[in-house]
Design an enzyme around this catalytic site. Structure first.
Site, PDB file in Angstrom:
ATOM      1  N   LYS A  12       1.233  -1.362  -0.121  1.00  0.00           N
ATOM      2  CA  LYS A  12      -0.424   0.194  -0.199  1.00  0.00           C
ATOM      3  C   LYS A  12       0.438   1.052   0.294  1.00  0.00           C
ATOM      4  O   LYS A  12       1.922   0.870   0.163  1.00  0.00           O
ATOM      5  CB  LYS A  12      -0.791   0.174   1.479  1.00  0.00           C
ATOM      6  N   TYR A  52     -12.803  -2.438  -3.797  1.00  0.00           N
ATOM      7  CA  TYR A  52     -13.121  -2.637  -2.135  1.00  0.00           C
ATOM      8  C   TYR A  52     -14.394  -2.288  -2.174  1.00  0.00           C
ATOM      9  O   TYR A  52     -14.730  -1.806  -0.601  1.00  0.00           O
ATOM     10  CB  TYR A  52     -12.258  -1.371  -1.160  1.00  0.00           C
ATOM     11  N   PHE A  60     -15.404   3.090   7.403  1.00  0.00           N
ATOM     12  CA  PHE A  60     -14.048   3.488   6.403  1.00  0.00           C
ATOM     13  C   PHE A  60     -14.005   3.500   4.996  1.00  0.00           C
ATOM     14  O   PHE A  60     -12.966   4.056   4.913  1.00  0.00           O
ATOM     15  CB  PHE A  60     -13.266   2.720   7.416  1.00  0.00           C
ATOM     16  N   ARG A  88      -1.944 -14.224   4.649  1.00  0.00           N
ATOM     17  CA  ARG A  88      -3.138 -13.926   5.600  1.00  0.00           C
ATOM     18  C   ARG A  88      -2.125 -13.365   6.936  1.00  0.00           C
ATOM     19  O   ARG A  88      -1.703 -13.154   7.717  1.00  0.00           O
ATOM     20  CB  ARG A  88      -4.375 -13.776   5.728  1.00  0.00           C
ATOM     21  N   THR A  94      -5.375  -7.206  10.786  1.00  0.00           N
ATOM     22  CA  THR A  94      -5.584  -5.126  10.081  1.00  0.00           C
ATOM     23  C   THR A  94      -5.257  -4.711  10.936  1.00  0.00           C
ATOM     24  O   THR A  94      -4.354  -3.707  10.840  1.00  0.00           O
ATOM     25  CB  THR A  94      -7.397  -5.632   9.961  1.00  0.00           C
ATOM     26  N   ARG A 105       2.060  -6.440   9.080  1.00  0.00           N
ATOM     27  CA  ARG A 105       1.589  -5.358   9.747  1.00  0.00           C
ATOM     28  C   ARG A 105       2.751  -5.335  11.137  1.00  0.00           C
ATOM     29  O   ARG A 105       3.004  -3.506  11.443  1.00  0.00           O
ATOM     30  CB  ARG A 105       0.525  -6.073   9.700  1.00  0.00           C
ATOM     31  N   ASN A 115      -2.161   0.103   7.121  1.00  0.00           N
ATOM     32  CA  ASN A 115      -1.624  -1.457   8.015  1.00  0.00           C
ATOM     33  C   ASN A 115      -0.300  -1.461   6.485  1.00  0.00           C
ATOM     34  O   ASN A 115       0.191  -3.130   6.694  1.00  0.00           O
ATOM     35  CB  ASN A 115      -2.612  -1.857   8.378  1.00  0.00           C
ATOM     36  N   HIS A 118      -1.973  -5.188   1.373  1.00  0.00           N
ATOM     37  CA  HIS A 118      -3.641  -6.166   1.008  1.00  0.00           C
ATOM     38  C   HIS A 118      -3.269  -7.520   1.151  1.00  0.00           C
ATOM     39  O   HIS A 118      -2.139  -7.570   0.143  1.00  0.00           O
ATOM     40  CB  HIS A 118      -3.929  -5.693   0.546  1.00  0.00           C
ATOM     41  N   GLU A 129      -9.631 -11.114  -7.671  1.00  0.00           N
ATOM     42  CA  GLU A 129      -8.834  -9.993  -7.516  1.00  0.00           C
ATOM     43  C   GLU A 129      -7.253  -9.960  -8.454  1.00  0.00           C
ATOM     44  O   GLU A 129      -7.009  -9.018  -8.757  1.00  0.00           O
ATOM     45  CB  GLU A 129      -7.946  -9.527  -5.996  1.00  0.00           C
TER      46      GLU A 129
HETATM   47  N1  UDP Z   1      -9.667  -0.045   7.430  1.00  0.00           N
HETATM   48  C1  UDP Z   1      -9.809   0.093   8.861  1.00  0.00           C
HETATM   49  N2  UDP Z   1     -10.411   1.080   9.550  1.00  0.00           N
HETATM   50  C2  UDP Z   1     -11.017  -0.017   9.935  1.00  0.00           C
HETATM   51  C3  UDP Z   1     -11.233  -1.697   9.107  1.00  0.00           C
HETATM   52  C4  UDP Z   1     -10.483  -1.437   8.011  1.00  0.00           C
HETATM   53  O1  UDP Z   1      -9.241   1.177   7.322  1.00  0.00           O
HETATM   54  O2  UDP Z   1     -11.638   0.161  10.920  1.00  0.00           O
HETATM   55  C5  UDP Z   1      -9.056  -0.334   6.305  1.00  0.00           C
HETATM   56  C6  UDP Z   1      -7.770  -1.145   6.476  1.00  0.00           C
HETATM   57  O3  UDP Z   1      -6.583  -0.272   5.576  1.00  0.00           O
HETATM   58  C7  UDP Z   1      -7.946  -2.684   6.252  1.00  0.00           C
HETATM   59  C8  UDP Z   1      -8.840  -2.400   4.511  1.00  0.00           C
HETATM   60  O4  UDP Z   1      -9.573  -1.472   5.321  1.00  0.00           O
HETATM   61  O5  UDP Z   1      -6.699  -2.959   5.429  1.00  0.00           O
HETATM   62  C9  UDP Z   1      -9.357  -3.235   4.647  1.00  0.00           C
HETATM   63  O6  UDP Z   1     -10.314  -3.700   5.298  1.00  0.00           O
HETATM   64  P1  UDP Z   1     -10.540  -6.007   6.103  1.00  0.00           P
HETATM   65  O7  UDP Z   1     -11.719  -5.750   6.952  1.00  0.00           O
HETATM   66  O8  UDP Z   1     -11.068  -6.152   4.733  1.00  0.00           O
HETATM   67  O9  UDP Z   1      -8.889  -5.850   6.595  1.00  0.00           O
HETATM   68  P2  UDP Z   1      -7.674  -6.665   5.815  1.00  0.00           P
HETATM   69  O10 UDP Z   1      -8.869  -7.952   4.871  1.00  0.00           O
HETATM   70  O11 UDP Z   1      -7.212  -5.664   4.918  1.00  0.00           O
HETATM   71  O12 UDP Z   1      -7.208  -7.477   6.624  1.00  0.00           O
HETATM   72 MG    MG Z   2     -10.277  -7.195   3.766  1.00  0.00          MG
END
Ligand code: UDP
Ligand code: MG
Length: 136
Positions: A12, A52, A60, A88, A94, A105, A115, A118, A129
């Site tokens: 990112k 997204y 968010f 993952r 996250t 992370r 973070n 992705h 994707e």
């Molecule tokens: N995100 C955020 N605030 C939140 C939750 C998620 O800004 O409260 C952002 C964060 O950058 C995250 C992305 O949205 O990586 C996608 O969220 P997801 O729950 O899919 O998390 P990921 O799969 O990236 O761990």
């Molecule tokens: Mg996700």
């Protein structure tokens, strides 16, 4: 049983901006991931919104899409046995505050929004994707 998979990874803007591209790629390679495709691009906000879309009802969503399109990103197809879950695990939680030692992370994430990486969350979404960024 062999279960070679591909998954989509994105470095990112916060990490590209801090020149962490090579360090993060090395973490993937150290865990046995092969980087099959990669490109550094900057996307439009509309493309981030499309990527997204699953999050469109979240509070968010707007900030997330603005952020992902705010600067260069590195998009990669990673391949390995059970790549989706393996990526993952290597990414970590996250919220970097909750991420375990040894994860990307934990090491590089700044905050829940910045973070650093992705990763696809299921084999089905990985296909969608990968196709989103690498259509051929
Ligand atoms: N995100 C955020 N605030 C939140 C939750 C998620 O800004 O409260 C952002 C964060 O950058 C995250 C992305 O949205 O990586 C996608 O969220 P997801 O729950 O899919 O998390 P990921 O799969 O990236 O761990
Ligand atoms: Mg996700």
């Amino acid at each position: 049983m062999n279960n070679t998979e591909q998954t989509l990874s994105i470095i990112k803007p916060d990490a590209v901006e801090r020149n962490l591209e090579n360090e993060i790629k090395q973490m993937f390679k150290d865990k046995g991931f092969q980087i099959i495709r990669e490109k550094k691009i900057q996307i439009e906000k509309s493309e981030a919104e499309s990527f997204y879309k699953v999050h469109e009802t979240k509070p968010f969503y707007n900030d997330l899409c603005a952020y992902l399109s705010s600067g260069p990103i590195v998009v990669m197809v990673l391949e390995k046995e059970n790549a989706v879950v393996g990526n993952r695990e290597l990414m970590g939680a996250t919220n970097p505050k909750d991420a375990l030692d040894g994860t990307i992370r934990k090491k590089y994430g700044i905050s829940i929004d910045k973070n650093s990486v992705h990763g696809s969350d299921s084999p089905e979404n990985a296909k969608i994707e990968i196709n989103f960024f690498f259509k051929d």
